[in-house]
Design a protein around this motif. Structure first.
Motif, mmCIF file in Angstrom:
data_model
loop_
_atom_site.group_PDB
_atom_site.id
_atom_site.type_symbol
_atom_site.label_atom_id
_atom_site.label_comp_id
_atom_site.label_asym_id
_atom_site.label_seq_id
_atom_site.Cartn_x
_atom_site.Cartn_y
_atom_site.Cartn_z
ATOM 1 N N GLY A 1 0.793 -1.229 0.000
ATOM 2 C CA GLY A 1 0.000 0.000 0.000
ATOM 3 C C GLY A 1 0.821 1.273 0.000
ATOM 4 N N LYS A 2 1.953 1.264 0.672
ATOM 5 C CA LYS A 2 2.776 2.484 0.709
ATOM 6 C C LYS A 2 3.302 2.814 -0.684
ATOM 7 C CE LYS A 2 3.891 1.847 5.525
ATOM 8 N NZ LYS A 2 4.870 1.492 6.536
ATOM 9 N N GLY A 3 3.690 1.811 -1.426
ATOM 10 C CA GLY A 3 4.122 2.035 -2.801
ATOM 11 C C GLY A 3 3.000 2.564 -3.678
ATOM 12 N N LYS A 4 1.797 2.053 -3.449
ATOM 13 C CA LYS A 4 0.631 2.536 -4.215
ATOM 14 C C LYS A 4 0.360 4.006 -3.920
ATOM 15 C CE LYS A 4 -1.562 -1.993 -4.387
ATOM 16 N NZ LYS A 4 -2.625 -2.843 -3.860
ATOM 17 N N VAL A 5 0.491 4.398 -2.667
ATOM 18 C CA VAL A 5 0.276 5.799 -2.296
ATOM 19 C C VAL A 5 1.333 6.685 -2.939
ATOM 20 C CG1 VAL A 5 0.288 7.443 -0.369
ATOM 21 C CG2 VAL A 5 -0.956 5.283 -0.159
ATOM 22 N N ILE A 6 2.582 6.245 -2.928
ATOM 23 C CA ILE A 6 3.646 7.036 -3.552
ATOM 24 C C ILE A 6 3.402 7.188 -5.048
ATOM 25 C CG2 ILE A 6 6.107 7.041 -4.148
ATOM 26 C CD1 ILE A 6 6.574 5.842 -1.319
ATOM 27 N N THR A 7 3.012 6.109 -5.708
ATOM 28 C CA THR A 7 2.690 6.179 -7.139
ATOM 29 C C THR A 7 1.557 7.163 -7.378
ATOM 30 O OG1 THR A 7 3.438 3.921 -7.533
ATOM 31 C CG2 THR A 7 1.883 4.846 -9.129
ATOM 32 N N HIS A 8 0.521 7.106 -6.563
ATOM 33 C CA HIS A 8 -0.619 8.020 -6.692
ATOM 34 C C HIS A 8 -0.171 9.479 -6.511
ATOM 35 C CE1 HIS A 8 -4.642 9.678 -6.265
ATOM 36 N NE2 HIS A 8 -4.249 10.223 -5.118
ATOM 37 N N LEU A 9 0.652 9.738 -5.501
ATOM 38 C CA LEU A 9 1.120 11.106 -5.259
ATOM 39 C C LEU A 9 1.959 11.625 -6.416
ATOM 40 C CD1 LEU A 9 2.055 10.841 -1.484
ATOM 41 C CD2 LEU A 9 0.111 12.072 -2.475
ATOM 42 N N LYS A 10 2.816 10.762 -6.958
ATOM 43 C CA LYS A 10 3.643 11.177 -8.094
ATOM 44 C C LYS A 10 2.783 11.512 -9.306
ATOM 45 C CE LYS A 10 7.882 9.224 -8.465
ATOM 46 N NZ LYS A 10 8.904 8.156 -8.596
ATOM 47 N N GLU A 11 1.760 10.699 -9.532
ATOM 48 C CA GLU A 11 0.881 10.948 -10.681
ATOM 49 C C GLU A 11 0.008 12.176 -10.466
ATOM 50 O OE1 GLU A 11 -1.198 7.243 -11.041
ATOM 51 O OE2 GLU A 11 0.492 6.251 -12.025
ATOM 52 N N GLN A 12 -0.571 12.305 -9.281
ATOM 53 C CA GLN A 12 -1.503 13.403 -9.017
ATOM 54 C C GLN A 12 -0.814 14.764 -8.978
ATOM 55 O OE1 GLN A 12 -3.898 12.939 -5.509
ATOM 56 N NE2 GLN A 12 -4.924 14.890 -5.788
#
Length: 85
Positions: free
Chosen positions: A17-28
């Motif tokens: 989940g932490k990796g998913k959040v980082i990916t989301h933040l980078k994209e957003q």
């Protein structure tokens, strides 16, 4: 040695989940670089997608994290000192 719990509905409560959040933040937010700072193996696993991982032993020193982190600190003053230079 104990904690009250955590919100199991948040993505950081699931495996990866932490990796998913980082990916989301980078994209957003279109971040070019994201640095993950953490004291546990699941924090370290978030790199990548984080661009860098800093191991933190200010609360508890976990041998696995200390040995595998390229940069390991035990107090945030160490990090701030490096960033100021």
């Amino acid at each position: 040695g104990e904690y009250a719990g955590f919100d199991e509905t948040q993505p950081t409560a699931e495996s990866g989940g932490k990796g998913k959040v980082i990916t989301h933040l980078k994209e957003q937010f279109h971040f070019e670089k994201v640095v993950m700072i953490g004291d546990g193996a699941t924090d370290m696993e978030a790199c990548p997608p984080a661009d860098c991982f800093i191991g933190f032993g200010g609360n508890v020193i976990r041998k696995q994290v200390k040995e595998k982190a390229k940069w390991y600190i035990t107090h945030f003053d160490e990090l701030l000192k490096e960033l100021e230079e």
